[in-house]
Design an enzyme around this catalytic site. Structure first.
Site, PDB file in Angstrom:
ATOM      1  N   PRO A 201      38.447 -23.197 -61.811  1.00  0.00           N
ATOM      2  CA  PRO A 201      38.246 -22.520 -60.511  1.00  0.00           C
ATOM      3  C   PRO A 201      37.480 -21.195 -60.412  1.00  0.00           C
ATOM      4  CG  PRO A 201      40.579 -22.946 -61.316  1.00  0.00           C
ATOM      5  CD  PRO A 201      39.579 -23.265 -62.749  1.00  0.00           C
TER       6      PRO A 201
ATOM      7  N   PHE B  61      38.932 -29.989 -59.287  1.00  0.00           N
ATOM      8  CA  PHE B  61      37.885 -31.040 -58.789  1.00  0.00           C
ATOM      9  C   PHE B  61      37.526 -32.134 -59.804  1.00  0.00           C
ATOM     10  CE2 PHE B  61      35.910 -26.876 -57.160  1.00  0.00           C
ATOM     11  CZ  PHE B  61      36.864 -26.760 -56.180  1.00  0.00           C
TER      12      PHE B  61
ATOM     13  N   GLU C 266      24.688 -38.288 -66.095  1.00  0.00           N
ATOM     14  CA  GLU C 266      25.457 -38.092 -64.907  1.00  0.00           C
ATOM     15  C   GLU C 266      24.622 -37.954 -63.566  1.00  0.00           C
ATOM     16  OE1 GLU C 266      29.095 -35.697 -62.534  1.00  0.00           O
ATOM     17  OE2 GLU C 266      28.155 -35.131 -64.197  1.00  0.00           O
TER      18      GLU C 266
ATOM     19  N   GLN D 110      22.860 -39.994 -35.695  1.00  0.00           N
ATOM     20  CA  GLN D 110      22.203 -39.669 -34.482  1.00  0.00           C
ATOM     21  C   GLN D 110      21.856 -40.960 -33.912  1.00  0.00           C
ATOM     22  OE1 GLN D 110      21.807 -36.458 -33.503  1.00  0.00           O
ATOM     23  NE2 GLN D 110      20.905 -36.868 -31.762  1.00  0.00           N
TER      24      GLN D 110
ATOM     25  N   GLY E 123      24.752 -42.723 -32.185  1.00  0.00           N
ATOM     26  CA  GLY E 123      25.250 -41.990 -31.124  1.00  0.00           C
ATOM     27  C   GLY E 123      26.834 -41.832 -31.407  1.00  0.00           C
TER      28      GLY E 123
ATOM     29  N   GLU F  24      21.145 -25.458 -55.903  1.00  0.00           N
ATOM     30  CA  GLU F  24      20.575 -24.201 -56.344  1.00  0.00           C
ATOM     31  C   GLU F  24      20.674 -23.966 -57.628  1.00  0.00           C
ATOM     32  OE1 GLU F  24      22.135 -23.923 -52.163  1.00  0.00           O
ATOM     33  OE2 GLU F  24      23.196 -24.612 -54.086  1.00  0.00           O
TER      34      GLU F  24
END
Length: 389
Positions: free
Chosen positions: A134, A162, A248, A346, A349, A377
């Site tokens: 966490p 996770f 990975e 897009q 649509g 990051e």
């Protein structure tokens, strides 16, 4: 689109034979069901055994443990062809052993290897990796879960979050701190913990994407783990997990390129069929430009992934530079996936906004690919340090 069969420098006839068999399996056994499995937030457990019979789960493992020795490009093909279904959730859980099992196969005792690895490769058992906490994220050196030696057992306390295959896995490769005096990388060890061990509990998460994958929070309350379950040397587990992360990230990069390609294919098919003002949408210059932009990003990312895989396989180049390029490959490929998912939605649509289209699902799953295995990051910072920037 780039045709892998035109790249003999990377893929042999044996590679392509494997690719064809896995592609057929995915097309028949997975792709038609991914929408229903997403809605059900699970998929049949017997899928592990069915794909194991094809030899997929054993790729890269020793024959003595029930596997098939293979080069890195077999792993690349597995990542690509599984992603062709358009479902990251199925791939993530079905292949969670690719990150959960190598530490056991490479660092576990012979007895531990023989007890666990063959059953996982047959699809009878499921392996998962449990590192993230966490408060730690991808900062493995900052983990807080402790393992205190008590006779011939470690007593484990802490939690992980996770965790892919967290609800259904039988075996977990867990990062723990065995030296409380060392709060950095030097005090970390790797333990194999079985799911039915007293004091071990797990809770499922609801997620933005990967609905068919079971993702969980794990909690360890005075869990007693035999010392025999130590993977490698005590307090030297950091390198176990770092080596795992590189493999990975390369696999995720190959996956991301294929997810991007799936979006391009769906958008292209739609543009050819959709009529606007008496012409197919594909005849509109703005749409053709979008499709070419998508193809360019896929070509660039995939070229880096393949060349990097070749360098790693043949031990070419400075190791630090290869780590940096792995970080770059993950960034470039997941950015291509993000761009292609956005453009495909897009182009479709309103239909792109509807559940059931592949680009809608991939659009939801982009962020987990950009975050999992180390965020963009973190990848940039790691690459900078490897390059001495």
């Amino acid at each position: 689109m780039l045709d892998t069969q035109s790249l003999p420098h990377y893929f042999s006839a044996e590679h392509e034979e494997y690719r064809a068999s896995l592609r057929d399996f995915v097309a028949l056994e997975i792709t038609p069901h991914v929408h229903d499995w997403d809605e059900a937030e699970t998929f049949p457990r017997d899928l592990y055994q069915r794909i194991a019979r094809l030899g997929v789960l054993g790729i890269g493992y020793p024959e003595a443990l029930g596997g098939t020795p293979a080069d890195l490009f077999f792993h690349i093909i597995t990542a690509e062809e599984m992603a062709r279904s358009g479902s990251g959730g199925v791939s993530a859980s079905l292949l969670s052993h690719t990150i959960g099992l190598p530490p056991i196969a490479n660092y576990g005792s012979q007895a531990l290897q023989q007890r666990i690895v063959p059953a996982v490769l047959r699809g009878e058992k499921i392996a998962a990796l449990a590192v993230t906490e966490p408060g730690g994220g991808s900062d493995v050196a900052a983990l807080k879960t402790t393992a205190v030696l008590d006779g011939d057992h470690y007593v484990v306390n802490g939690e992980k979050v996770f965790i892919t295959s967290g609800m259904r896995a039988d075996y977990f490769t867990v990062a723990v701190r065995t030296d409380p005096a060392n709060q950095g990388a030097g005090g970390i060890s790797a333990l194999m913990i079985e799911a039915d061990t007293p004091g071990f509990t797990r809770t499922p998460f609801k997620k933005m994407g990967w609905w068919s994958s079971d993702t969980a929070q794990l909690r360890f309350d005075n869990v007693r783990v035999p010392v025999a379950n130590l993977l490698g040397v005590e307090n030297q587990g950091f390198k176990v997990f770092m080596n795992n992360f590189n493999a990975e990230r390369l696999g995720m990069s190959a996956q991301a390129c294929m997810f991007a390609q799936v979006c391009l294919q769906e958008a292209t098919d739609w543009a050819r069929e959709r009529q606007t003002f008496g012409q197919p949408l594909s005849q509109r210059q703005v749409i053709r430009h979008k499709l070419v932009d998508m193809a360019m990003k896929i070509e660039a990312a995939r070229s880096l992934v393949y060349e990097l895989a070749w360098q790693v396989e043949h031990r070419q180049g400075d190791p630090a530079h290869l780590v940096a390029r792995t970080c770059m490959a993950k960034i470039l490929s997941t950015q291509a996936m993000q761009f292609c998912a956005d453009q495909a939605v897009q182009i479709l649509g309103g239909m792109g906004f509807m559940r059931g289209t592949r680009c809608e699902r991939i659009y939801r799953e982009v962020k987990v690919m950009m975050i999992g295995g180390g965020s963009e990051e973190i990848m940039k910072d790691l690459a900078a340090r490897q390059l001495g920037i």
